[in-house]
Design a protein around this motif. Sequence first.
Motif, short mmCIF file in Angstrom:
data_model
loop_
_atom_site.label_atom_id
_atom_site.label_comp_id
_atom_site.label_asym_id
_atom_site.label_seq_id
_atom_site.Cartn_x
_atom_site.Cartn_y
_atom_site.Cartn_z
N PHE A 54 0.83 -1.19 0.00
CA PHE A 54 0.00 0.00 0.00
C PHE A 54 0.87 1.25 0.00
O PHE A 54 1.90 1.31 0.69
CB PHE A 54 -0.90 -0.03 1.24
N VAL A 55 0.43 2.27 -0.75
CA VAL A 55 1.13 3.55 -0.77
C VAL A 55 0.25 4.64 -0.15
O VAL A 55 0.65 5.30 0.79
CB VAL A 55 1.51 3.95 -2.21
N ALA A 56 -0.96 4.81 -0.70
CA ALA A 56 -1.84 5.87 -0.23
C ALA A 56 -3.26 5.59 -0.71
O ALA A 56 -3.45 4.88 -1.70
CB ALA A 56 -1.38 7.23 -0.73
N SER A 57 -4.22 6.18 -0.02
CA SER A 57 -5.61 6.08 -0.47
C SER A 57 -6.33 7.38 -0.18
O SER A 57 -5.89 8.17 0.68
CB SER A 57 -6.34 4.90 0.17
N ILE A 58 -7.43 7.59 -0.88
CA ILE A 58 -8.22 8.80 -0.72
C ILE A 58 -9.69 8.43 -0.83
O ILE A 58 -10.09 7.62 -1.67
CB ILE A 58 -7.81 9.85 -1.77
N SER A 59 -10.51 9.00 0.04
CA SER A 59 -11.94 8.71 0.04
C SER A 59 -12.61 9.32 -1.20
O SER A 59 -12.01 10.13 -1.91
CB SER A 59 -12.58 9.24 1.30
N TRP A 60 -13.84 8.93 -1.43
CA TRP A 60 -14.55 9.42 -2.61
C TRP A 60 -14.65 10.94 -2.59
O TRP A 60 -14.63 11.58 -3.64
CB TRP A 60 -15.95 8.80 -2.68
N SER A 61 -14.76 11.53 -1.41
CA SER A 61 -14.90 12.98 -1.28
C SER A 61 -13.56 13.70 -1.31
O SER A 61 -13.51 14.92 -1.45
CB SER A 61 -15.62 13.32 0.02
N LYS A 104 -10.77 12.13 3.36
CA LYS A 104 -10.03 11.16 4.16
C LYS A 104 -8.88 10.57 3.34
O LYS A 104 -9.07 10.13 2.21
CB LYS A 104 -10.97 10.03 4.58
N ARG A 105 -7.69 10.57 3.93
CA ARG A 105 -6.51 10.01 3.28
C ARG A 105 -5.77 9.09 4.24
O ARG A 105 -5.69 9.36 5.44
CB ARG A 105 -5.57 11.12 2.81
N TYR A 106 -5.20 8.04 3.69
CA TYR A 106 -4.31 7.16 4.44
C TYR A 106 -2.97 7.12 3.70
O TYR A 106 -2.93 7.20 2.48
CB TYR A 106 -4.88 5.75 4.55
N GLY A 129 -11.77 4.55 2.09
CA GLY A 129 -10.54 3.98 1.59
C GLY A 129 -9.98 3.00 2.61
O GLY A 129 -10.44 2.90 3.74
N THR A 130 -8.98 2.26 2.21
CA THR A 130 -8.41 1.22 3.05
C THR A 130 -7.00 0.90 2.61
O THR A 130 -6.65 1.09 1.44
CB THR A 130 -9.28 -0.06 2.99
#
Length: 124
Positions: free
Chosen positions: A47-54, A57-59, A104-105
């Motif tokens: 995993f590198v990064a994720s972003i919510s639909w809006s 939210k980021r991971y 996201g996850t």
Amino acid sequence: QVQLVESGGGLVQAGGSLRLSCAGSGRSFSRFAMGWFRQAPGKEREFVASISWSGVKRYWADFVQGRFIISRDNDRNTVYLQMNSLKPEDTAVYYCAATSVWDGTKSHDEYDYWGQGTQVTVSS
């Protein structure tokens, strides 16, 4: 179905920057959270990064350390990964993926659609 196509990979010197793009098509792209993963030769996909639909939210993976920025433009059905201060250990094939998990996850098992990947090579 959601189709994802990555672009923007290439060869860059250590310390340089690249911006990856992932163009989505098909049903309701903006309803999906999006993630970036990478896989180096002989290693597992990580995993590198994720972003919510809006986009709220980021991971991030720990190794990012503030060097990368993930963003999205739902009007263009595109998600981006701006990578700065690149290191040779960032060399990998980078994949974008779509998940129905709302925010996201980090888990690749929870992503439903994947792109074909784009190669990033960082020379020392």
